[in-house]
Design an enzyme around this catalytic site. Structure first.
Site: not given
Length: 737
Positions: A563, A673
Site C-alpha cells: 500500500k 482509526s
C-alpha cells in the site's frame, strides 16, 4: 540461603533488577524469605528512561476500567510506600504531590479531551474542566492557543532513577543477594522450575522463581512456549532538559497534551530537570535515539510551551516498555509450578511499583492476591486445556463462527479442496434426495425453529450470493470487502478482537513502525488468524523513501504487495501526487503489486491506473478526521471510469460512511482509526462489516431515481369501498351524490 562453589540456593530468585524486580525482592526479604536478584545492571531497565508520572486518572483509556482500579489502588499506597522506602534506604525518591494539567491546543484536541473528561466522570474520578485562560493562570508558560484543559489534582510524580536507587539500597540492607549476570536458562526438576542458570555459569537454585525482566521476560530459555509471558518491547524516546535557576519555576506541575492526535508530556523536577516524552514505537529491542524522535518531541513540546526552546538539552535516551496484549501486568503464579510473573506493566511500571511488591510478597508466602489484582493473573493468557466431552455441547464463540464462515466462503472458490464447491454440491445433492423421500408436512403444522425462520442466502443480480460476489485484486480473490488497518488500537488484544469482528482478510501494517522479528507483535496476530498482511509506506515523504520502505518490506515479509503512501504535509497528511506517481511507476516496474493512497482526483486516479497500479485508494477526507466522503461526485467519476478496484482509504468515521462509499461504487473500504479509536472498537468493527455488506448490496440492487416531487407508491384511484353505503374514493357518480 545455602552457598557453594557451584551455586546458591534461595527461597526466591527474582530475574530482573528494575523497579519491579527490586520491589519484589525487597518485600520478599521483609517477609523473611531468602531472596536474590539476577541482573547484569540492577537499578536500570525501563526506569532509566521513564518520566515517573503517577497518573491513574489522566492515563485512563476506554475499556481499561479494571486496570484503572489497579492503578488507583497503587496510587493510594504511594505516600506511605515512599515514606517507608526512604526510611529503609536513607535516600530521597523525588516523590511530589503536585497534580497534573492536561490541555488541548485546538478544537479537535479539545473534543478528544472532553470525551476523556466524560469517561473520567462516568468512572467517578475527580477532575475539573478549565478554560484556556484558567489553564494559563495555573501555568503562565503555556502557549496562548491553549483552548481548555483538565485539572487533576490526584495525579502526581516521582523520580524513577531515585526510586530505583532507593530500592537497590533497601534490598542490600534487607539482605537480598545480587548476581550481576543475566538469567539464560530456567532450571527444571520435572515440571517444576527450580531457579535459573546465569550467563556467568552460576546455577541459582530457588524454591520459587519470579520473571520480572520487563520486555525481556519472554526470552528465558528452558520453558514451554505456552509458559512464556506474552510480553513485547515498546520503544519510547525521552528527552531531558535543564531549567536554569533564573527561569524557575518553569512549570509547577506535570503538563500533558494531545498535539495532532499524538501525546506529549512535560514533567518538571524540583532540581530543575524537565522530562519530555515520549514516542511509542514497535521496533523490537532497538534503543537507538533518532533525529526524527527528538524532532517530534521538541516540535510538540514547543507548540505546548514555546519557551522550551531556550532550555539546554542535556540528555536523550530510549527505553523499552514491557507491553502485554491488553496493556496490563501479569502478576502471580504461572501455569508452570514454581514460576511466577511480575511483568508486562507497559506504561504503568513506576505507578504500580508499590502494589506489585505487596501482591508478589503475598503470593510468594502462600497467600492470595488482593481483589483488584486477581484479573491480572498470568493464567489469562495461558491456552485452555483440551475441551472435555461436556464442553463439546457448548455453543462456539460468535467470532469463531465468523472465522469458520469465512473459511467456508474461501473454500467455495477452491473447488479442489475438501469443503470446496464440488464437495459441497455433492453434499447438497445428498441432502436434497433425503428431503425428497420424506413425507410432506401437513399445512399449518410448521415445526418451530430456534432463532426464528430460516432464510436462504441472499441472491442479488444474476442470482449471485454475497459469497460469490468476491473482491479481486491482481488476480487474488477476497470474500471480505473490508480492509483493516492496525494503527491507533488501544491494545493488541482489542485489535485482535476487532479484526475478527470485522471479518477482514487483508490488513495493512506500517513497516516503518514495526520490527517483523519481534515475537508477540501485530504480525503474530495476523499470522495466527490467517489474515494477509499488506505492508504500507506510512511516514514516507518522498518517492525514494517509499520505494526503499517497500523493498525492505518485501525482503522482511516475502510479499510484493504494498500500500503506497507518500505524504506531502505532516499536518494534513494529504498525498503528494507527483512523488506518489513517481514511486508507483518505479515499484510497478520492480514487480510490485501497488495499491496507492491518493487524492479524490479522477485525473490522478487514471494516471495511477495507467501506470499499472492494481487498485486505486482515494481518500474521502484527511486521515483520522472522521469527516466521511466530502466529495461524493468525484468518487462517482473515479469508480465509473476505473478498470481496477476503487477502495475508499481514509476519512470514514462511522458505519454510514462505509455504506455510502460502497453505494457510490467502491469495490472495498479501507479503514483504521474509525475502529481502533472508537469507544468500543469491537462493536464498531462489526458495524463496519455490516455497513460494507449493506452498501454493496444496495449498489448491486440499484437505488431509485432522485425526484423533486413526491410519487405515491400506491395508486390513489380505484380503491375498494370499505363502507358499502359510500362509493369508492375517486369513483364517479352520475347523480352527484
Amino acid at each position: 540461603m545455602h552457598a557453594s562453589a557451584r551455586g546458591s540456593t534461595y527461597d526466591v530468585l527474582v530475574i530482573g533488577g528494575g523497579v519491579i524486580g527490586l520491589v519484589t525482592a525487597w518485600r520478599a526479604a521483609q517477609r523473611g524469605l531468602a531472596a536474590a536478584v539476577a541482573d547484569p545492571a540492577p537499578g536500570g531497565g525501563a526506569a532509566r528512561a521513564a518520566a515517573g508520572m503517577l497518573a491513574p486518572v489522566t492515563e485512563l483509556h476506554h475499556g481499561e476500567q479494571a486496570l484503572l482500579a489497579l492503578n488507583l489502588a497503587s496510587a493510594r499506597r504511594y505516600p506511605e510506600f515512599t515514606a517507608e522506602l526512604e526510611e529503609a534506604s536513607g535516600r530521597d525518591t523525588g516523590y511530589r504531590a503536585c497534580g497534573t494539567l492536561a490541555v488541548a491546543l485546538d478544537a479537535d484536541d479539545r473534543a478528544h479531551l472532553r470525551e476523556l473528561h466524560l469517561l473520567q466522570q462516568r468512572c467517578g474520578l475527580e477532575t475539573r474542566w478549565l478554560t484556556g485562560r484558567e489553564c494559563r493562570r495555573l501555568e503562565p508558560m503555556l502557549a496562548p492557543g491553549v483552548q481548555g484543559g483538565l485539572r487533576v489534582d490526584g495525579d502526581h510524580q516521582t523520580d524513577p532513577r531515585r526510586l530505583a536507587a532507593a530500592l537497590l539500597t533497601a534490598c542490600e540492607r534487607a539482605g537480598v543477594a545480587f548476581h550481576r549476570a543475566g538469567a539464560v536458562t530456567a532450571l527444571r526438576a520435572g515440571e517444576r522450575v527450580t531457579g535459573a542458570e546465569l550467563a556467568d555459569g552460576t546455577r541459582a537454585v530457588a524454591d520459587q522463581t519470579v520473571l520480572a525482566a520487563g520486555s525481556f521476560s519472554g526470552r528465558l530459555a528452558g520453558l514451554p512456549e505456552a509458559a512464556l509471558p506474552p510480553v513485547r518491547p515498546v520503544k519510547g524516546q525521552v528527552l531531558r532538559l535543564r531549567v536554569p535557576a533564573a527561569y524557575r519555576p518553569f512549570l509547577s506541575r506535570t503538563v500533558r497534551a494531545v498535539v495532532r492526535g499524538g501525546h506529549v508530556y512535560l514533567v518538571p523536577r524540583e532540581n530543575g530537570e524537565l522530562v519530555v516524552g515520549a514516542t511509542t514505537e514497535e521496533l523490537g529491542f532497538d534503543t537507538t535515539v533518532t533525529a526524527g524522535g527528538v524532532y517530534e518531541l521538541l516540535r510538540d513540546a514547543h507548540e505546548l510551551v514555546p519557551g522550551i526552546t531556550e532550555l539546554p538539552l542535556v540528555e536523550t535516551t530510549a527505553g523499552l516498555r514491557p507491553g502485554s496484549p491488553d496493556n496490563a501486568p501479569l502478576l502471580g503464579p504461572t501455569a508452570v509450578p514454581g514460576l511466577h510473573a511480575a511483568t508486562g506493566h507497559h506504561r504503568n511500571g513506576v505507578l504500580l511499583t508499590p502494589l506489585t511488591g505487596d501482591v508478589m510478597a503475598e503470593v510468594l508466602t502462600g497467600g492470595a492476591p488482593p481483589a483488584e489484582a486477581r484479573p491480572f493473573s498470568p493464567l489469562r493468557f495461558t491456552p485452555s486445556p483440551r475441551s472435555s466431552p461436556h464442553d463439546r455441547h457448548r455453543e462456539p464463540h460468535p467470532l469463531r463462527l465468523r472465522q469458520r464462515g469465512a473459511a467456508r466462503r474461501r473454500a467455495r472458490h477452491h473447488p479442489g479442496r475438501p469443503g470446496g464447491l464440488a464437495h459441497r454440491r455433492a453434499r447438497r445433492g445428498g441432502r436434497r434426495r433425503q428431503r425428497e423421500r420424506r413425507p410432506a408436512r401437513p399445512v399449518g403444522r410448521h415445526r418451530a425453529r430456534r432463532g426464528g425462520p430460516r432464510r436462504g442466502p441472499h441472491r442479488g443480480a444474476g442470482g449471485l450470493t454475497m459469497a460469490d460476489d468476491v473482491l479481486t485484486i491482481a488476480g487474488t480473490a477476497f470474500t471480505s470487502r473490508l480492509i483493516m488497518g492496525t494503527g491507533g488500537a488501544p491494545s493488541l488484544e482489542v485489535l485482535e478482537r476487532a479484526l475478527l469482528a470485522s471479518g477482514t482478510e487483508l490488513t495493512t501494517v506500517a513497516m516503518r513502525r514495526l520490527d517483523p522479528s519481534v515475537r508477540g507483535s501485530v504480525l503474530s496476530v495476523l499470522e495466527r488468524h490467517g489474515i494477509r498482511v499488506l505492508p504500507n509506506t506510512a511516514g514516507c515523504y518522498t518517492a525514494g523513501e517509499a520505494v526503499l520502505t517497500a523493498r525492505l518490506a518485501r525482503e522482511a515479509l516475502g510479499t510484493d504487495w504494498v500500500k503506497l503512501e507518500v505524504i506531502a504535509d505532516e499536518r494534513t497528511l494529504l498525498p503528494d501526487p507527483i512523488e506518489l506517481l513517481d514511486a508507483a511507476e518505479i515499484l510497478v516496474d520492480d514487480g510490485f503489486t501497488v495499491l496507492p493512497y491518493t487524492n479524490d482526483d479522477p485525473v490522478l486516479a487514471r494516471r495511477l491506473e495507467d501506470a499499472g497500479c492494481a487498485a486505486i485508494m482515494p481518500l474521502g477526507s484527511p486521515i483520522g478526521s472522521g469527516l466521511g466522503i466530502r466529495n461524493p461526485h468525484n468518487f462517482q467519476l473515479i469508480t465509473e471510469r476505473a478498470g481496477v478496484p476503487v477502495i475508499l482509504d481514509a476519512g470514514a468515521g462511522t458505519a454510514s460512511d462505509a455504506a455510502l462509499a460502497m453505494e457510490l461504487g467502491c469495490s472495498a473500504v479501507m479503514l483504521a482509526s474509525a475502529v481502533t479509536r472508537a469507544q468500543e472498537p469491537v462493536l464498531m468493527a462489526e458495524a463496519m462489516r455490516h455497513a460494507v455488506e449493506a452498501g454493496r448490496l444496495a449498489h448491486r440492487a440499484g437505488r431509485i431515481p432522485r425526484r423533486h416531487f413526491a410519487e405515491a407508491s400506491s395508486p390513489v384511484s380505484g380503491l375498494a369501498a370499505l363502507d358499502p353505503e359510500r362509493p369508492a374514493f375517486g369513483s364517479f357518480s352520475p347523480s352527484g351524490a
